[in-house]
Write an enzyme that holds these catalytic residues in place. Structure first.
Site, PDB file in Angstrom:
ATOM      1  N   ILE A  63      -5.713   1.430  10.304  1.00 39.16           N
ATOM      2  CA  ILE A  63      -4.750   1.099  11.355  1.00 39.16           C
ATOM      3  C   ILE A  63      -3.430   0.917  10.607  1.00 39.16           C
ATOM      4  CG2 ILE A  63      -5.630  -1.299  11.273  1.00 39.16           C
ATOM      5  CD1 ILE A  63      -4.568  -1.787  14.042  1.00 39.16           C
ATOM      6  N   SER A  64      -2.377   1.592  11.067  1.00 35.72           N
ATOM      7  CA  SER A  64      -1.104   1.582  10.338  1.00 35.72           C
ATOM      8  C   SER A  64      -0.492   0.193  10.258  1.00 35.72           C
ATOM      9  CB  SER A  64      -0.093   2.510  11.021  1.00 35.72           C
ATOM     10  OG  SER A  64      -0.614   3.806  11.132  1.00 35.72           O
ATOM     11  N   GLN A  65       0.370   0.027   9.260  1.00 39.85           N
ATOM     12  CA  GLN A  65       1.182  -1.185   9.098  1.00 39.85           C
ATOM     13  C   GLN A  65       2.002  -1.390  10.383  1.00 39.85           C
ATOM     14  OE1 GLN A  65       3.941  -0.049   6.131  1.00 39.85           O
ATOM     15  NE2 GLN A  65       4.951  -2.036   5.955  1.00 39.85           N
TER      16      GLN A  65
END
Ligand code: SAH
Length: 220
Positions: A63-65
């Site tokens: 899950i992206s930053q």
């Protein structure tokens, strides 16, 4: 409203990670303020849900930053009336943010178990304008095209031609393009038969697979 113990953490995330780095669109800020990111991360990572880095999810994906989610959402310049496509559902968090910013969201995931758990999560949290599809998203999702915005959350060898084709007039495609270890985040905009491309910044994503993605042996 039930008490949300993570509200303060989200506020801190907004101030220190998002606003401080220059995201100003109030709709994007309010989407990040509302969507409970801690519900989209694995239970073992809940304490890091609002930390300034990406997190591992199932199937070797991430899950992206939070900042990258905010930046990519901001680059689509949504006003609320749009039909949007996301490629790479993963946890469903980015799709939930898009659901707050657009009218309808279609999101495509190649791993059936990720597609299924994201769909369950989005239902539980009552994101009713999102549809999750299990397919090779490198071909886009033709049944609901054209799209005012397309967001790809995995790195592609180049902007896939089917995605460019599925953009509506004036529509934007936000996509990381390149190989390991880092890629360039690009924004494409359709103007008639022309496509304008702008490079934004260096990013690091997992690979886009499938027909217009990276093959196993190419991504090392
Ligand atoms: N947007 C996600 C993060 C996704 S990580 C979130 O908010 O959590 C990238 C995702 O792209 C992974 O789940 C991966 O399985 C998916 N993916 C890679 N290639 C794909 C393809 N061709 N079609 C659909 N999904 C793909």
């Amino acid at each position: 409203m039930p008490h949300d113990p993570y509200k303060e953490k989200r506020e801190q995330m907004l101030i220190h990670q998002i606003e401080r780095r220059g995201i100003k669109d109030q709709r994007v800020l309010s989407a990040l303020r509302i969507v409970p990111r801690h519900h989209f991360v694995p239970s073992s990572s809940v304490s890091d849900a609002y930390s300034d880095f990406p997190l591992r999810i199932k199937c070797g994906q991430t899950i992206s930053q939070p900042y990258i989610v905010a930046l990519m959402s901001d680059l689509l310049k949504l006003e609320g009336r749009e039909n949007v496509l996301e490629i790479g559902t993963g946890s469903g968090y980015q799709a939930a943010i898009l659901a707050k910013l657009a009218k309808t969201v279609h999101t495509v995931e190649r791993h059936p178990s990720l597609a299924e758990s994201a769909e369950i999560k989005l239902r539980e949290l009552a994101f009713e304008n999102v549809q999750v599809h299990h397919a090779d998203g490198s071909n886009g999702w033709p049944p609901a095209a054209p799209y005012d915005g397309i967001l790809v959350t995995a790195a592609a060898p180049q902007a896939p031609p089917p995605l460019l084709k599925q953009l509506a007039e004036g529509g934007r495609l936000v996509i990381p393009v390149g190989s390991r270890p880092s890629q360039t985040l690009q924004v494409w905009q359709r103007k008639g038969d022309q496509y304008l491309c702008n490079d934004i910044l260096a990013v690091a994503f997992v690979p886009l697979r499938g027909e217009h993605g990276w093959q196993e042996e190419e991504w090392r």
